[in-house]
Structure formats: C-alpha cells, structure tokens
Design a protein around this motif. Structure first.
Motif, PDB file in Angstrom:
ATOM      1  N   LEU A  99       0.828  -1.209   0.000  1.00 30.98           N
ATOM      2  CA  LEU A  99       0.000   0.000   0.000  1.00 30.98           C
ATOM      3  C   LEU A  99       0.865   1.263   0.000  1.00 30.98           C
ATOM      4  N   ALA A 100       2.023   1.177   0.647  1.00 32.04           N
ATOM      5  CA  ALA A 100       2.936   2.327   0.662  1.00 32.04           C
ATOM      6  C   ALA A 100       3.442   2.625  -0.752  1.00 32.04           C
ATOM      7  N   LEU A 118       4.988   2.812  11.468  1.00 32.79           N
ATOM      8  CA  LEU A 118       3.533   2.720  11.658  1.00 32.79           C
ATOM      9  C   LEU A 118       3.136   1.428  12.361  1.00 32.79           C
ATOM     10  N   LEU A 119       3.841   0.345  12.090  1.00 32.45           N
ATOM     11  CA  LEU A 119       3.562  -0.907  12.799  1.00 32.45           C
ATOM     12  C   LEU A 119       3.876  -0.765  14.286  1.00 32.45           C
ATOM     13  N   ASN A 120       4.915  -0.020  14.599  1.00 37.84           N
ATOM     14  CA  ASN A 120       5.213   0.268  16.009  1.00 37.84           C
ATOM     15  C   ASN A 120       4.147   1.166  16.619  1.00 37.84           C
ATOM     16  N   MET A 139      -7.142  -5.645  16.165  1.00 36.88           N
ATOM     17  CA  MET A 139      -5.872  -5.589  15.440  1.00 36.88           C
ATOM     18  C   MET A 139      -6.090  -5.149  13.988  1.00 36.88           C
ATOM     19  N   LYS A 140      -7.174  -5.624  13.380  1.00 37.08           N
ATOM     20  CA  LYS A 140      -7.481  -5.216  12.007  1.00 37.08           C
ATOM     21  C   LYS A 140      -7.789  -3.720  11.946  1.00 37.08           C
ATOM     22  N   GLN A 141      -8.490  -3.214  12.969  1.00 35.31           N
ATOM     23  CA  GLN A 141      -8.786  -1.782  13.001  1.00 35.31           C
ATOM     24  C   GLN A 141      -7.501  -0.970  13.135  1.00 35.31           C
ATOM     25  N   ARG A 142      -6.567  -1.467  13.956  1.00 33.82           N
ATOM     26  CA  ARG A 142      -5.292  -0.763  14.101  1.00 33.82           C
ATOM     27  C   ARG A 142      -4.482  -0.828  12.806  1.00 33.82           C
ATOM     28  N   PHE A 143      -4.592  -1.947  12.094  1.00 34.03           N
ATOM     29  CA  PHE A 143      -3.955  -2.010  10.775  1.00 34.03           C
ATOM     30  C   PHE A 143      -4.604  -0.997   9.828  1.00 34.03           C
ATOM     31  N   GLY A 144      -5.927  -0.859   9.940  1.00 32.13           N
ATOM     32  CA  GLY A 144      -6.631   0.128   9.120  1.00 32.13           C
ATOM     33  C   GLY A 144      -6.130   1.540   9.371  1.00 32.13           C
ATOM     34  N   ALA A 146      -3.096   2.229  10.453  1.00 33.25           N
ATOM     35  CA  ALA A 146      -1.730   2.267   9.910  1.00 33.25           C
ATOM     36  C   ALA A 146      -1.743   2.601   8.426  1.00 33.25           C
ATOM     37  N   GLN A 147      -2.623   1.950   7.661  1.00 34.00           N
ATOM     38  CA  GLN A 147      -2.672   2.241   6.218  1.00 34.00           C
ATOM     39  C   GLN A 147      -3.197   3.647   5.957  1.00 34.00           C
ATOM     40  N   ALA A 148      -4.076   4.139   6.828  1.00 35.08           N
ATOM     41  CA  ALA A 148      -4.612   5.495   6.653  1.00 35.08           C
ATOM     42  C   ALA A 148      -3.558   6.562   6.933  1.00 35.08           C
TER      43      ALA A 148
END
Length: 288
Positions: A99-100, A118-120, A139-144, A146-148
């Motif tokens: 995505l980056a 961002l993962l940190n 965890m999926k929301q936190r990944f969301g 991160a991508q945002a």
C-alpha cells in the motif's frame, strides 16, 4: 488548518435526503460526529473523502476546494471506512509495504522506515509477519489506521471504528486516536456515545441528515445540568409517562424500566435528580 463545511446537501435517487444544509467548522484535534444509524454520518464522511458528490454546498480544507480539487485533498487525507477488507493470507508488513508503494513511497529505505514506524505506532510490530486473517477485530482496526497514516495525513476520517471491539481493544484504539489527534484533524464518526466522551474536544450531533447540535461535550452537558431526573417505573406505565413528561432515555435494570426526563423544574412524583451525561444530551436531541 480548519475543515469548513458549508450548506452541504445530498438527496439520493430514491428520494432520501441524506444531508440537509450541513454546516460545520472543524479545527485541529479530535472532532466527534455522533448520530444514530441512517442519520447521514457515512454520507458526510464519504463526501468529505471525495468518494461521492454533493448536490449543493462547499467543503474547504485550508486552500483546497475539496469538491473541485479531489486529488489535492487525497494527497493529505487518511480514511478508515466503516468496513474495509484485508487479504487474509498476506502479512501485515507485506500488505502495508504494498500500500505504501501505491501511495507513492517508492524509495525502499524510506518505505521500510515508514512501514516499521507505523507498525510500532499501532502496536502491531511484534505480529507484523502474521497473516491478517489471524488478526482480531481490534488488530485489524489498528492495521486500518496504519494504512490510513501512510501519507502522513493532515485530515484523518474514521467511520464507526470501535463497533464490535471488546473493551480492551477499544481502549487501545482510543489511545491511538488521541495521540494522532494532537497534530491532525481527526473526524470520528460513531453512534457510540462513549467514543465521543472519551476522545473529543468538539462534537456535533446529526439526525435525519441535519446537524441538530454542536459544541464542546463538557459545555453541552453543562447546559442541561440540573434538568435531568430519573425514575424506576412499572412497564405498563411507560406510555403514560411519555405522554406526561419529556422522556429522553429509557433502559432496563433488573427487568424494570428506568426513565430519564428533561425538565426545567422538579417533576416530583418519585423522580430524583441525577447528574447529566453526554448520553442524556444525545438522547435529548434524537428523541425530540
């Protein structure tokens, strides 16, 4: 920088008036948009995010005319929709890296720093090589998030982010959003009152496509302080009380209804005064 929404309206082909002359000025920090399902929150979020058109009105973000300069807004926008998909058999690190690239971070060294950072930030670094299909909802929301945050946005929109999360995950998400909101405009769209109470310094309540109240949560609570009364009643008397008093909220405790009423003077008749809450503010507007 400020987000200025002026007289925004949207009517769908089926005749539903999703937005009616919505006007909001949103400063840096956490801004809560509170309303029931179907109130127009998601329509407003999608319109700000350039995912759909408005019929009338304008949106300005700094010097960007959002409705006319969509690509300019997208360069500085982070968006976490109410529902978003992930590839279950790909690791968080691999997908975030992909995505980056799509967001224009083509330098490998820079991209690695951004992704790991961002993962940190989202507390996912230790599980970065785990497939996303094994992640919990939180965890999926936190990944969301991160991508945002990949493009270091100045405007972040999160739509119903804590729905379905357990209390521990919700608290982690609160802390993350609060940290981001120190330097960014973060719009939190939700129907969960606690989300707003915990996080936001400014808010608006939207219902049936209209902004019915806006201000600072603590000030809005103060406006009805001393006017909220509570009473436990038999179930068969609920309709009678609704006709006689302005009942703003009702809930069950041990099988018996407890009602909250809004009144400028003591209604007596078994009512007791209670401290006003943001939930009372909300229901006083929604249950008019």
């Amino acid at each position: 920088m400020e987000l200025i929404i002026d007289n925004l309206s949207k009517t769908y082909a089926n005749g539903v008036r999703a937005l009616q002359n919505v006007t909001l000025h949103i400063p840096k920090g956490m801004f809560g948009l509170l309303g029931p399902n179907g109130a127009g929150k998601s329509t407003l979020m999608r319109t700000i995010s350039t995912l759909q058109e408005a019929d009338t009105g304008s949106i300005l973000f700094g010097n960007i005319n959002v409705l006319k300069e969509k690509n300019e807004l997208r360069k500085t926008l982070g968006y976490l929709p109410q529902q978003f998909g992930v590839y279950p058999k790909i690791s968080a690190s691999a997908l975030l890296n992909h995505l980056a690239v799509l967001k224009g971070i083509t330098n490998k060294k820079e991209r690695k720093e951004v992704v790991n950072g961002l993962l940190n930030k989202t507390n996912l670094y230790d599980v970065r090589n785990q497939n996303l299909g094994g992640y919990s909802g939180g965890m999926k929301q936190r990944f969301g998030i991160a991508q945002a945050l990949l493009n270091n946005p100045k405007l972040l929109i999160v739509d119903e982010p804590t729905a379905g999360l357990d209390p521990a995950e919700r608290n982690r998400f609160y802390n993350l959003l609060s940290e981001i909101g120190e330097n960014t405009i973060v719009i939190l769209s939700t129907h969960i009152v606690d989300d707003i109470k915990e996080l936001c310094t400014n808010m608006a309540i939207i219902n049936q496509g209209q902004v019915v109240l806006k201000g600072k949560p603590l000030e809005l609570i103060q406006n009805i302080e001393g006017k909220v009364y509570q009473k436990t009643i038999p179930k068969n008397e609920l309709d009678i009380h609704k006709k006689k008093y302005k009942v703003i909220n009702e809930k069950l405790f041990l099988g018996k209804p407890i009602i909250h009423v809004l009144s400028d003077k003591d209604p007596k008749n078994g009512f007791v005064p209670i401290n006003a809450s943001l939930e009372d503010v909300y229901f006083s507007q929604i249950n008019n």
